[in-house]
Every structure is written in C-alpha cells, then in structure tokens.
Design a protein around this motif. Structure first.
Motif, PDB file in Angstrom:
ATOM      1  N   GLY A 168       0.885  -1.119   0.006  1.00  0.00           N
ATOM      2  CA  GLY A 168      -0.008  -0.060   0.036  1.00  0.00           C
ATOM      3  C   GLY A 168       0.810   1.284   0.134  1.00  0.00           C
ATOM      4  N   HIS A 169       2.025   1.216  -0.442  1.00  0.00           N
ATOM      5  CA  HIS A 169       3.085   2.379  -0.182  1.00  0.00           C
ATOM      6  C   HIS A 169       3.035   2.896  -1.562  1.00  0.00           C
ATOM      7  CE1 HIS A 169       6.474   4.971   0.632  1.00  0.00           C
ATOM      8  NE2 HIS A 169       7.078   4.624  -0.487  1.00  0.00           N
ATOM      9  N   VAL A 170       2.710   4.417  -1.630  1.00  0.00           N
ATOM     10  CA  VAL A 170       2.917   5.049  -3.267  1.00  0.00           C
ATOM     11  C   VAL A 170       4.160   5.844  -3.004  1.00  0.00           C
ATOM     12  CG1 VAL A 170       1.729   6.396  -4.451  1.00  0.00           C
ATOM     13  CG2 VAL A 170       0.377   4.908  -3.271  1.00  0.00           C
ATOM     14  N   PRO A 171       4.994   5.648  -4.016  1.00  0.00           N
ATOM     15  CA  PRO A 171       6.254   6.630  -3.693  1.00  0.00           C
ATOM     16  C   PRO A 171       5.860   7.947  -4.153  1.00  0.00           C
ATOM     17  CG  PRO A 171       6.405   5.170  -5.744  1.00  0.00           C
ATOM     18  CD  PRO A 171       5.365   4.704  -4.940  1.00  0.00           C
ATOM     19  N   ALA A 172       6.737   9.071  -3.751  1.00  0.00           N
ATOM     20  CA  ALA A 172       6.514  10.305  -3.991  1.00  0.00           C
ATOM     21  C   ALA A 172       6.701  10.732  -5.444  1.00  0.00           C
ATOM     22  CB  ALA A 172       7.722  11.162  -3.275  1.00  0.00           C
ATOM     23  N   ASP A 173       6.025  11.547  -5.918  1.00  0.00           N
ATOM     24  CA  ASP A 173       5.808  11.817  -7.360  1.00  0.00           C
ATOM     25  C   ASP A 173       7.062  13.112  -7.502  1.00  0.00           C
ATOM     26  OD1 ASP A 173       4.679  14.269  -6.894  1.00  0.00           O
ATOM     27  OD2 ASP A 173       2.736  13.005  -6.957  1.00  0.00           O
ATOM     28  N   GLN A 174       7.423  13.287  -8.702  1.00  0.00           N
ATOM     29  CA  GLN A 174       8.435  14.331  -8.939  1.00  0.00           C
ATOM     30  C   GLN A 174       7.668  15.473  -9.632  1.00  0.00           C
ATOM     31  OE1 GLN A 174      11.641  13.705  -8.331  1.00  0.00           O
ATOM     32  NE2 GLN A 174      11.082  11.787  -7.459  1.00  0.00           N
ATOM     33  N   GLU A 175       6.401  15.705  -9.314  1.00  0.00           N
ATOM     34  CA  GLU A 175       5.666  16.807  -9.962  1.00  0.00           C
ATOM     35  C   GLU A 175       6.090  18.100  -9.524  1.00  0.00           C
ATOM     36  OE1 GLU A 175       1.178  16.433 -11.776  1.00  0.00           O
ATOM     37  OE2 GLU A 175       1.622  15.394  -9.907  1.00  0.00           O
ATOM     38  N   PRO A 176       6.171  19.149 -10.174  1.00  0.00           N
ATOM     39  CA  PRO A 176       6.936  20.576  -9.463  1.00  0.00           C
ATOM     40  C   PRO A 176       5.466  20.958  -8.627  1.00  0.00           C
ATOM     41  CG  PRO A 176       6.532  20.633 -12.119  1.00  0.00           C
ATOM     42  CD  PRO A 176       6.335  19.128 -11.499  1.00  0.00           C
ATOM     43  N   ALA A 177       5.935  21.609  -7.849  1.00  0.00           N
ATOM     44  CA  ALA A 177       4.954  22.596  -7.119  1.00  0.00           C
ATOM     45  C   ALA A 177       4.202  23.612  -8.061  1.00  0.00           C
ATOM     46  CB  ALA A 177       5.506  23.051  -5.713  1.00  0.00           C
ATOM     47  N   PRO A 178       3.138  23.771  -7.807  1.00  0.00           N
ATOM     48  CA  PRO A 178       2.233  24.825  -8.691  1.00  0.00           C
ATOM     49  C   PRO A 178       2.787  26.277  -8.374  1.00  0.00           C
ATOM     50  CG  PRO A 178       0.737  23.896  -7.006  1.00  0.00           C
ATOM     51  CD  PRO A 178       1.901  23.196  -7.009  1.00  0.00           C
ATOM     52  N   GLN A 179       2.926  27.052  -9.230  1.00  0.00           N
ATOM     53  CA  GLN A 179       3.444  28.296  -9.037  1.00  0.00           C
ATOM     54  C   GLN A 179       2.319  29.244  -8.609  1.00  0.00           C
ATOM     55  OE1 GLN A 179       5.252  29.777 -12.594  1.00  0.00           O
ATOM     56  NE2 GLN A 179       7.153  28.808 -11.878  1.00  0.00           N
ATOM     57  N   ILE A 180       2.766  30.032  -7.673  1.00  0.00           N
ATOM     58  CA  ILE A 180       1.265  30.860  -7.194  1.00  0.00           C
ATOM     59  C   ILE A 180       1.471  32.056  -7.877  1.00  0.00           C
ATOM     60  CG2 ILE A 180       0.680  32.367  -5.263  1.00  0.00           C
ATOM     61  CD1 ILE A 180       1.686  30.315  -3.315  1.00  0.00           C
ATOM     62  N   THR A 181       0.394  32.447  -8.911  1.00  0.00           N
ATOM     63  CA  THR A 181       0.407  33.646  -9.607  1.00  0.00           C
ATOM     64  C   THR A 181      -0.629  34.650  -9.065  1.00  0.00           C
ATOM     65  OG1 THR A 181      -1.461  32.610 -10.976  1.00  0.00           O
ATOM     66  CG2 THR A 181       1.090  31.900 -11.592  1.00  0.00           C
ATOM     67  N   GLN A 182      -1.268  34.636  -8.245  1.00  0.00           N
ATOM     68  CA  GLN A 182      -2.271  35.761  -7.520  1.00  0.00           C
ATOM     69  C   GLN A 182      -2.260  35.473  -6.098  1.00  0.00           C
ATOM     70  OE1 GLN A 182      -6.092  34.564  -8.487  1.00  0.00           O
ATOM     71  NE2 GLN A 182      -7.008  36.552  -8.433  1.00  0.00           N
ATOM     72  N   CYS A 183      -2.228  36.725  -5.506  1.00  0.00           N
ATOM     73  CA  CYS A 183      -2.263  37.009  -3.991  1.00  0.00           C
ATOM     74  C   CYS A 183      -3.511  37.154  -3.573  1.00  0.00           C
ATOM     75  CB  CYS A 183      -1.310  38.031  -3.722  1.00  0.00           C
ATOM     76  SG  CYS A 183      -1.122  38.073  -1.833  1.00  0.00           S
ATOM     77  N   ILE A 184      -4.007  36.438  -2.577  1.00  0.00           N
ATOM     78  CA  ILE A 184      -5.345  36.791  -2.049  1.00  0.00           C
ATOM     79  C   ILE A 184      -4.982  37.202  -0.436  1.00  0.00           C
ATOM     80  CG2 ILE A 184      -7.411  35.662  -1.177  1.00  0.00           C
ATOM     81  CD1 ILE A 184      -7.066  33.728  -3.326  1.00  0.00           C
ATOM     82  N   VAL A 214      -5.066  38.338   3.248  1.00  0.00           N
ATOM     83  CA  VAL A 214      -6.022  37.510   4.475  1.00  0.00           C
ATOM     84  C   VAL A 214      -6.050  38.442   5.487  1.00  0.00           C
ATOM     85  CG1 VAL A 214      -5.353  35.746   6.270  1.00  0.00           C
ATOM     86  CG2 VAL A 214      -4.345  35.320   3.594  1.00  0.00           C
ATOM     87  N   SER A 215      -7.257  38.372   6.146  1.00  0.00           N
ATOM     88  CA  SER A 215      -7.371  39.359   7.314  1.00  0.00           C
ATOM     89  C   SER A 215      -6.315  39.139   8.591  1.00  0.00           C
ATOM     90  CB  SER A 215      -8.685  39.206   7.814  1.00  0.00           C
ATOM     91  OG  SER A 215      -9.048  37.964   8.280  1.00  0.00           O
ATOM     92  N   GLY A 216      -6.344  40.124   9.185  1.00  0.00           N
ATOM     93  CA  GLY A 216      -5.203  39.974  10.450  1.00  0.00           C
ATOM     94  C   GLY A 216      -4.113  40.817  10.355  1.00  0.00           C
ATOM     95  N   GLY A 217      -4.056  41.490   9.350  1.00  0.00           N
ATOM     96  CA  GLY A 217      -2.872  42.494   8.994  1.00  0.00           C
ATOM     97  C   GLY A 217      -1.665  41.833   8.178  1.00  0.00           C
ATOM     98  N   ARG A 218      -2.052  40.759   7.512  1.00  0.00           N
ATOM     99  CA  ARG A 218      -1.010  40.270   6.686  1.00  0.00           C
ATOM    100  C   ARG A 218      -1.553  40.337   5.317  1.00  0.00           C
ATOM    101  NH1 ARG A 218      -0.739  34.244   7.695  1.00  0.00           N
ATOM    102  NH2 ARG A 218      -2.533  34.335   8.200  1.00  0.00           N
ATOM    103  N   GLY A 219      -0.577  41.046   4.694  1.00  0.00           N
ATOM    104  CA  GLY A 219      -1.022  41.574   3.124  1.00  0.00           C
ATOM    105  C   GLY A 219      -0.241  40.518   2.300  1.00  0.00           C
ATOM    106  N   CYS A 220      -0.436  40.673   0.972  1.00  0.00           N
ATOM    107  CA  CYS A 220       0.439  40.294  -0.097  1.00  0.00           C
ATOM    108  C   CYS A 220       1.743  40.445  -0.087  1.00  0.00           C
ATOM    109  CB  CYS A 220      -0.150  40.562  -1.528  1.00  0.00           C
ATOM    110  SG  CYS A 220      -1.977  39.952  -1.610  1.00  0.00           S
ATOM    111  N   PRO A 221       3.061  39.576  -0.176  1.00  0.00           N
ATOM    112  CA  PRO A 221       4.236  40.010  -0.216  1.00  0.00           C
ATOM    113  C   PRO A 221       4.650  40.874  -1.500  1.00  0.00           C
ATOM    114  CG  PRO A 221       3.865  37.856  -0.684  1.00  0.00           C
ATOM    115  CD  PRO A 221       2.576  38.314  -0.293  1.00  0.00           C
ATOM    116  N   GLY A 222       5.331  41.943  -1.565  1.00  0.00           N
ATOM    117  CA  GLY A 222       5.592  42.666  -2.573  1.00  0.00           C
ATOM    118  C   GLY A 222       4.502  43.837  -2.904  1.00  0.00           C
ATOM    119  N   GLY A 223       3.723  44.057  -1.904  1.00  0.00           N
ATOM    120  CA  GLY A 223       2.787  45.016  -2.072  1.00  0.00           C
ATOM    121  C   GLY A 223       1.356  44.747  -2.014  1.00  0.00           C
TER     122      GLY A 223
END
Length: 135
Positions: A108-124, A126-135
């Motif tokens: 039942g073991h599945v090895p790790a895949d080599q798929e790259p992590a998806p790139q973040i292209t949009q900033c959302i 978040v409340s609580g004083g944290r804004g988007c990095p870079g503006g």
C-alpha cells in the motif's frame, strides 16, 4: 510426466517465490522516477502485486504440491514438499522482519512523485494584518 510436473511445481516455489519477493522488496525501497502522481500510483500498485503474489504463492504451492505428491504416490516429492513448509514459514518470518524494519508498510505504499509544485500567480489578502508580499 508426473515427476516433471511435481519438480516444476517445487522449483517454482523454490526459485519463483523468492524472486518475486526480492523484486517487490527492491522496488519498495527504490526511488523511482515518477514524474506524475498517476505514475507513482501505478509503480506502487505493481510493487504491491509482486509482493502479494509472492506471499500468496508461498503459501499455496507447497500445499498443492504435497496434495499432488500424495495423490500420485511419490514419496520423494512428498518429503520435499513437507520440508517446504519449513521454508514457507522462514520466508513469512523474513518478510515480517523486513516489514517491521521498514519506515512504512510494505503493502500500500505509493512513492513520492516528481511533479513540480504549482506556481502561485495571484495573491489573496488574508485578514489579520498580513498582506500580499511585494505590495
């Protein structure tokens, strides 16, 4: 002809079962190149099939061989297959020990895949004083 069949059955257990289990264990500890998650799942499923087939044949072939040797009246092959029960138990103990030493389950073991992590292209923001990095 019956001696040839019983000999083939015995040597299938003697050489085939350890081969399947060793190939399955080698595949289990290897790091395959699997670029996608689907390929990683297919690799894990094939490894599981090899291990399960080896474990199943380890239990079935000596029993079938002992029954057929008894029906055929072959005392020599009956002794061989009776001795195979000790080897069958040793193989199960060895696989259990390897399973205990593994970091995860053998089946039942599945090895790790080599798929790259998806790139973040949009900033959302978040409340609580944290804004988007870079503006």
């Amino acid at each position: 002809m019956k001696r040839l069949g019983l000999g083939g059955l015995f040597f299938a257990w003697l050489y085939g079962v350890p081969f399947l289990l060793l190939v399955g264990l080698i595949r289990r500890v290897s790091r395959p190149y699997t670029p996608t998650h689907a390929e990683a799942q297919a690799f894990g499923a094939t490894t599981d099939d090899l291990l399960m087939t080896g474990l199943l044949l380890n239990g079935v072939l000596p029993v079938i061989g002992l029954l057929l040797a008894g029906l055929a009246g072959e005392a020599m092959w009956r002794r061989h297959f009776a001795g195979a029960f000790g080897g069958m138990a040793l193989i199960y103990v060895a696989v259990a020990l390897v399973g205990n030493m593994a970091t995860s389950g053998l089946i039942g073991h599945v090895p790790a895949d080599q798929e790259p992590a998806p790139q973040i292209t949009q900033c959302i923001p978040v409340s609580g004083g944290r804004g988007c990095p870079g503006g």
